[in-house]
Scaffold this motif. Structure first.
Motif, PDB file in Angstrom:
ATOM      1  N   PHE A 186       0.810  -1.214   0.000  1.00  0.00           N
ATOM      2  CA  PHE A 186       0.000   0.000   0.000  1.00  0.00           C
ATOM      3  C   PHE A 186       0.845   1.268   0.000  1.00  0.00           C
ATOM      4  CE2 PHE A 186      -2.957  -3.100   1.923  1.00  0.00           C
ATOM      5  CZ  PHE A 186      -3.978  -2.996   0.993  1.00  0.00           C
ATOM      6  N   SER A 187       2.062   1.182   0.525  1.00  0.00           N
ATOM      7  CA  SER A 187       2.912   2.366   0.640  1.00  0.00           C
ATOM      8  C   SER A 187       3.480   2.778  -0.717  1.00  0.00           C
ATOM      9  CB  SER A 187       4.103   2.089   1.566  1.00  0.00           C
ATOM     10  OG  SER A 187       3.666   1.812   2.864  1.00  0.00           O
ATOM     11  N   ASN A 188       3.622   4.092  -0.918  1.00  0.00           N
ATOM     12  CA  ASN A 188       4.353   4.599  -2.077  1.00  0.00           C
ATOM     13  C   ASN A 188       5.837   4.395  -1.809  1.00  0.00           C
ATOM     14  OD1 ASN A 188       1.944   5.474  -3.213  1.00  0.00           O
ATOM     15  ND2 ASN A 188       2.144   7.528  -2.385  1.00  0.00           N
ATOM     16  N   LEU A 189       6.599   4.063  -2.857  1.00  0.00           N
ATOM     17  CA  LEU A 189       8.028   3.782  -2.720  1.00  0.00           C
ATOM     18  C   LEU A 189       8.833   4.672  -3.647  1.00  0.00           C
ATOM     19  CD1 LEU A 189       7.842  -0.116  -2.956  1.00  0.00           C
ATOM     20  CD2 LEU A 189       8.034   1.240  -0.860  1.00  0.00           C
ATOM     21  N   VAL A 190       9.912   5.259  -3.124  1.00  0.00           N
ATOM     22  CA  VAL A 190      10.880   5.948  -3.970  1.00  0.00           C
ATOM     23  C   VAL A 190      11.924   4.897  -4.342  1.00  0.00           C
ATOM     24  CG1 VAL A 190      12.575   7.798  -4.160  1.00  0.00           C
ATOM     25  CG2 VAL A 190      10.494   8.155  -2.825  1.00  0.00           C
ATOM     26  N   ILE A 191      12.140   4.703  -5.643  1.00  0.00           N
ATOM     27  CA  ILE A 191      13.041   3.664  -6.135  1.00  0.00           C
ATOM     28  C   ILE A 191      14.375   4.287  -6.524  1.00  0.00           C
ATOM     29  CG2 ILE A 191      13.345   1.808  -7.822  1.00  0.00           C
ATOM     30  CD1 ILE A 191      10.949   1.465  -5.856  1.00  0.00           C
ATOM     31  N   TYR A 192      15.459   3.683  -6.040  1.00  0.00           N
ATOM     32  CA  TYR A 192      16.819   4.131  -6.335  1.00  0.00           C
ATOM     33  C   TYR A 192      17.593   2.992  -6.981  1.00  0.00           C
ATOM     34  CZ  TYR A 192      15.877   7.791  -2.865  1.00  0.00           C
ATOM     35  OH  TYR A 192      15.340   8.838  -2.176  1.00  0.00           O
ATOM     36  N   ALA A 193      18.517   3.326  -7.871  1.00  0.00           N
ATOM     37  CA  ALA A 193      19.508   2.384  -8.377  1.00  0.00           C
ATOM     38  C   ALA A 193      20.822   2.761  -7.705  1.00  0.00           C
ATOM     39  CB  ALA A 193      19.634   2.482  -9.895  1.00  0.00           C
ATOM     40  N   VAL A 194      21.517   1.765  -7.164  1.00  0.00           N
ATOM     41  CA  VAL A 194      22.720   2.023  -6.375  1.00  0.00           C
ATOM     42  C   VAL A 194      23.840   1.097  -6.833  1.00  0.00           C
ATOM     43  CG1 VAL A 194      23.666   2.037  -4.022  1.00  0.00           C
ATOM     44  CG2 VAL A 194      21.251   2.572  -4.385  1.00  0.00           C
ATOM     45  N   LYS A 195      25.024   1.671  -7.035  1.00  0.00           N
ATOM     46  CA  LYS A 195      26.228   0.878  -7.285  1.00  0.00           C
ATOM     47  C   LYS A 195      27.354   1.534  -6.504  1.00  0.00           C
ATOM     48  CE  LYS A 195      28.424   1.421 -11.385  1.00  0.00           C
ATOM     49  NZ  LYS A 195      28.589   1.326 -12.834  1.00  0.00           N
TER      50      LYS A 195
END
Length: 69
Positions: free
Chosen positions: A6-15
């Protein structure tokens, strides 16, 4: 990305030594995000991080191995 919660998610790509926000995945939805070239250039691994808006848990994916490019 499929957000089954149900929660909104901020998506990150990490290296190693680089990260970038890809966008917002709203609750109970599916969304595609382009990955910036600076994150996929060169050899190395990439992980995805889903940061819930207003939450405390931050799930991280398994490493995805890439080839030099």
């Amino acid at each position: 990305m499929e957000n089954q919660g149900f929660s909104n998610l901020v998506i990150y790509a990490v290296k190693p030594r680089a990260a970038g926000a890809l966008g917002l995945a709203t609750g109970n939805s599916s969304k595609s995000f382009p990955i910036p070239n600076y994150l996929i250039r060169g050899a190395g691994t990439l992980r995805f991080l889903a940061d819930p808006v207003g939450g405390t848990r931050t799930p991280v994916s398994e490493e995805i191995c890439g080839a030099a490019g």
